[in-house]
Design a protein around this motif. Sequence first.
Motif, mmCIF file in Angstrom:
data_model
loop_
_atom_site.group_PDB
_atom_site.id
_atom_site.type_symbol
_atom_site.label_atom_id
_atom_site.label_comp_id
_atom_site.label_asym_id
_atom_site.label_seq_id
_atom_site.Cartn_x
_atom_site.Cartn_y
_atom_site.Cartn_z
ATOM 1 N N ASN A 32 6.203 0.838 2.990
ATOM 2 C CA ASN A 32 4.935 0.124 2.984
ATOM 3 C C ASN A 32 4.244 0.498 1.681
ATOM 4 O O ASN A 32 4.294 1.653 1.245
ATOM 5 N N PHE A 34 0.894 0.244 -1.148
ATOM 6 C CA PHE A 34 -0.561 0.149 -1.205
ATOM 7 C C PHE A 34 -1.038 0.333 -2.646
ATOM 8 O O PHE A 34 -0.401 1.030 -3.446
ATOM 9 N N LYS A 49 -2.410 -4.212 0.396
ATOM 10 C CA LYS A 49 -1.293 -3.546 1.052
ATOM 11 C C LYS A 49 -0.167 -4.541 1.276
ATOM 12 O O LYS A 49 -0.403 -5.755 1.408
ATOM 13 N N PHE A 51 3.192 -4.834 3.859
ATOM 14 C CA PHE A 51 4.020 -4.281 4.930
ATOM 15 C C PHE A 51 5.308 -5.068 5.061
ATOM 16 O O PHE A 51 6.384 -4.501 5.184
ATOM 17 N N ASP A 96 8.757 3.963 5.906
ATOM 18 C CA ASP A 96 8.763 3.379 7.245
ATOM 19 C C ASP A 96 9.962 3.924 7.996
ATOM 20 O O ASP A 96 11.105 3.568 7.713
ATOM 21 N N GLY A 99 9.461 2.021 12.335
ATOM 22 C CA GLY A 99 8.292 1.733 13.156
ATOM 23 C C GLY A 99 7.227 2.801 13.089
ATOM 24 O O GLY A 99 6.091 2.569 13.477
ATOM 25 N N SER A 100 7.569 3.957 12.597
ATOM 26 C CA SER A 100 6.598 5.027 12.430
ATOM 27 C C SER A 100 6.378 5.240 10.928
ATOM 28 O O SER A 100 7.325 5.272 10.164
ATOM 29 N N GLN A 101 5.121 5.368 10.542
ATOM 30 C CA GLN A 101 4.822 5.448 9.108
ATOM 31 C C GLN A 101 4.652 6.884 8.661
ATOM 32 O O GLN A 101 3.955 7.659 9.319
ATOM 33 N N GLY A 102 5.271 7.217 7.549
ATOM 34 C CA GLY A 102 5.124 8.543 6.991
ATOM 35 C C GLY A 102 3.851 8.667 6.167
ATOM 36 O O GLY A 102 3.060 7.736 6.069
ATOM 37 N N ASN A 103 3.690 9.833 5.548
ATOM 38 C CA ASN A 103 2.490 10.069 4.755
ATOM 39 C C ASN A 103 2.534 9.248 3.460
ATOM 40 O O ASN A 103 3.595 8.775 3.043
ATOM 41 N N LEU A 104 1.375 9.099 2.833
ATOM 42 C CA LEU A 104 1.293 8.378 1.561
ATOM 43 C C LEU A 104 1.795 9.269 0.435
ATOM 44 O O LEU A 104 1.438 10.440 0.346
ATOM 45 N N TYR B 35 -5.272 15.446 1.826
ATOM 46 C CA TYR B 35 -4.660 15.382 0.515
ATOM 47 C C TYR B 35 -5.456 16.258 -0.445
ATOM 48 O O TYR B 35 -6.665 16.395 -0.327
ATOM 49 N N LEU B 97 -0.010 5.506 14.564
ATOM 50 C CA LEU B 97 1.067 6.012 13.731
ATOM 51 C C LEU B 97 2.107 4.961 13.409
ATOM 52 O O LEU B 97 3.028 5.220 12.670
ATOM 53 N N ALA B 99 3.937 1.554 11.915
ATOM 54 C CA ALA B 99 4.194 1.317 10.491
ATOM 55 C C ALA B 99 3.291 0.280 9.863
ATOM 56 O O ALA B 99 3.508 -0.089 8.726
#
Lengths: 116, 114
Positions: A32, A34, A49, A51, A96, A99-104, B35, B97, B99
Amino acid sequence: AQSVSQHNHHVILSEAASLELGCNYSYGGTVNLFWYVQYPGQHLQLLLKYFSGDPLVKGIKGFEAEFIKSKFSFNLRKPSVQWSDTAEYFCAVALDYGGSQGNLIFGKGTKLSVKP
Amino acid sequence: KAGVTQTPRYLIKTRGQQVTLSCSPISGHRSVSWYQQTPGQGLQFLFEYFSETQRNKGNFPGRFSGRQFSNSRSEMNVSTLELGDSALYLCASQRRLDAYNEQFFGPGTRLTVL
């Protein structure tokens, strides 16, 4: 490790000039994408953004970005900048995980100075 | 709707001390991320909490820790401060959480270590 590269550290433009800020990331999976902006003295705000779907995304204040998967790029564009666009721009990627998003993961940022 | 709030906004400490920073997410948001922003390293991920559990952690020493409370408010703690810990510490919240979420950032706490 995954990383995000922003090619320009500082860009100086005159009002009405066109803008393109480069952003490349290193990760072969689903991401994803941004772009955030930090105006002087203000907090980070989301510009746009991506997706999924149409790789050309439009954001606030006339900004747009194009996701080119084959080039791992997500460049930010604006046809005509204004003095009020003076700010620091950050590209960010979130992995991604199905389905679960990690940190930026952020690029180092590009400072844009627009001369009136 | 109120945004992400962080307290205090500015903090001056000396080496060896410890500090606690606080973050209140947007109402209804259950995930809080922290952060660190410095001129040299840019924005680097510290950790993320969801439903009071640390879900992810960045590459920072154990002096950096955090927690999240049942009301989703979060704190981060830095012990034995070093000069290099001087930075802007940003908190971000997101609703879920999955995506397809964006993170909303607070104004940050500027920490100066003397």
